[in-house]
Design an enzyme around this catalytic site. Structure first.
Site, short mmCIF file in Angstrom:
data_model
loop_
_atom_site.label_atom_id
_atom_site.label_comp_id
_atom_site.label_asym_id
_atom_site.label_seq_id
_atom_site.Cartn_x
_atom_site.Cartn_y
_atom_site.Cartn_z
N THR A 42 0.83 -1.20 0.00
CA THR A 42 0.00 0.00 0.00
C THR A 42 0.86 1.26 0.00
OG1 THR A 42 -1.68 -1.25 1.20
CG2 THR A 42 -1.97 1.13 1.15
N TYR A 46 4.31 -12.23 5.51
CA TYR A 46 3.22 -11.69 4.68
C TYR A 46 3.01 -12.62 3.49
CZ TYR A 46 0.79 -8.17 1.71
OH TYR A 46 -0.09 -7.50 0.91
N LYS A 82 0.74 -12.03 8.27
CA LYS A 82 -0.36 -11.34 7.61
C LYS A 82 -0.80 -12.25 6.48
CE LYS A 82 -1.35 -7.34 4.64
NZ LYS A 82 -0.78 -6.18 3.94
N VAL A 118 -4.34 -6.17 9.00
CA VAL A 118 -3.45 -5.16 8.43
C VAL A 118 -4.27 -4.50 7.34
CG1 VAL A 118 -1.26 -4.65 7.31
CG2 VAL A 118 -1.38 -6.49 9.02
#
EC number: 4.3.3.7
Length: 295
Positions: A46, A134, A162, A204
């Site tokens: 992001t 992740y 995540k 998240v």
């Protein structure tokens, strides 16, 4: 280490020339803390990490750490598909004073499960910082298996994952068999409540840029046993969550922040701004006076 329930994967503010805007970064950090963010991920997907230089990432880490000033944990996105480069960036981030790092499954290389284990172990062994894994098969082209995640969870400073696989069955197995203290976070806003329901820790989030306080309220209601109210709030938030992914992330959330008067600029190529039609569609869901959770 406790990262809280709502961790924001922070956008990276750029000025009109496409350069880092550090003043806007400081303002954004304060906005997020004031609106329910428990921890920040800096220079993740992001944050447009693929288009940030190493020097830009380090400057961003430094700026956010100084602005946060110990109020909440700062998690640096130091993962890549280059193990040695990730180790080097992790060491530099540790010197700057970040609280933890996030390591994405190596993209493009398509490593085997053994390769993933070796990659993450090698980086974790070179730092004292807590590590969040992740898993995002939609971007990395490979999926980290439950078995590999659980094997990595045995590494002393790998403390969380995540999960953006969308596979609730796999997530339930990880939660069931991971060592005590290992946390699983949703990588998808729309799965926040389902993941809490199976014993996950939180999310998240991208949507927390816009509805962080509302997401915290939803989580609090769930934790206090007000499940029906929490479920209703989740359903009310889904249109916002969905609208923020009408274009490749973080295009829409940056546009939404601008609509709310929070200056973060546009996205860098190869991403492009929303079309006029998309802007209009987003404005029907996100606007400065939007009022949530009205019955």
């Amino acid at each position: 280490m406790n990262f809280g329930r709502i961790v924001t994967a922070m956008v990276t503010p750029f000025n009109q020339h496409g350069q880092l805007d550090l003043v806007a970064t400081k303002d954004l950090v304060q906005h997020l803390i004031a609106n329910g963010t428990d921890a920040l991920v800096v220079a993740g997907t992001t944050g447009e990490s693929p288009t940030l230089s190493t020097q830009e990432k380090l400057l961003l880490f430094k700026t956010v750490v100084e602005t946060v000033d110990g109020q909440i944990p700062v998690i640096a996105g130091t993962g890549s598909n280059n193990t040695n480069a990730s180790i080097e960036l992790t060491k530099q981030a540790e010197e700057i004073g970040v609280d933890a790092i996030m390591l994405v499954v190596p993209y493009y290389n398509k490593p085997s499960q053994e390769g993933m284990f070796a990659h993450f172990s090698a980086i974790a062994n070179e730092t004292k910082l807590p590590v969040m894994l992740y898993n995002i098969p939609g971007r990395s082209a490979v999926n980290m298996s439950v078995e590999t995640t659980l094997r990595l969870a045995q590494v002393s400073n790998i403390v969380a994952t995540k999960e953006a696989s969308g596979d609730l069955e796999a997530m339930a197995t990880i939660i069931e068999h991971a060592p005590e203290g290992f946390s699983l976070y949703s990588g998808d806003d729309s799965l926040t409540l389902p993941i809490l329901a199976i014993g996950g820790t939180g999310v998240v989030s991208v949507a927390s840029h816009i509805v962080g306080s509302e997401m915290q309220q939803m989580v609090r209601n769930y934790q206090s046993g007000q499940v029906t109210a929490s479920a209703m709030q989740h359903r009310q938030l889904v249109p916002v969550m969905k609208s923020l992914f009408m274009a490749p992330n973080p295009t829409a959330v940056k546009a939404a922040l601008e609509m709310k008067g929070i200056k973060v600029g546009s996205v860098r190529l190869p991403l492009v701004p929303l079309t006029a039609e998309q802007q209009q569609e987003l404005q029907t869901v996100v606007h400065p006076t939007m009022n949530f959770f009205v019955s």
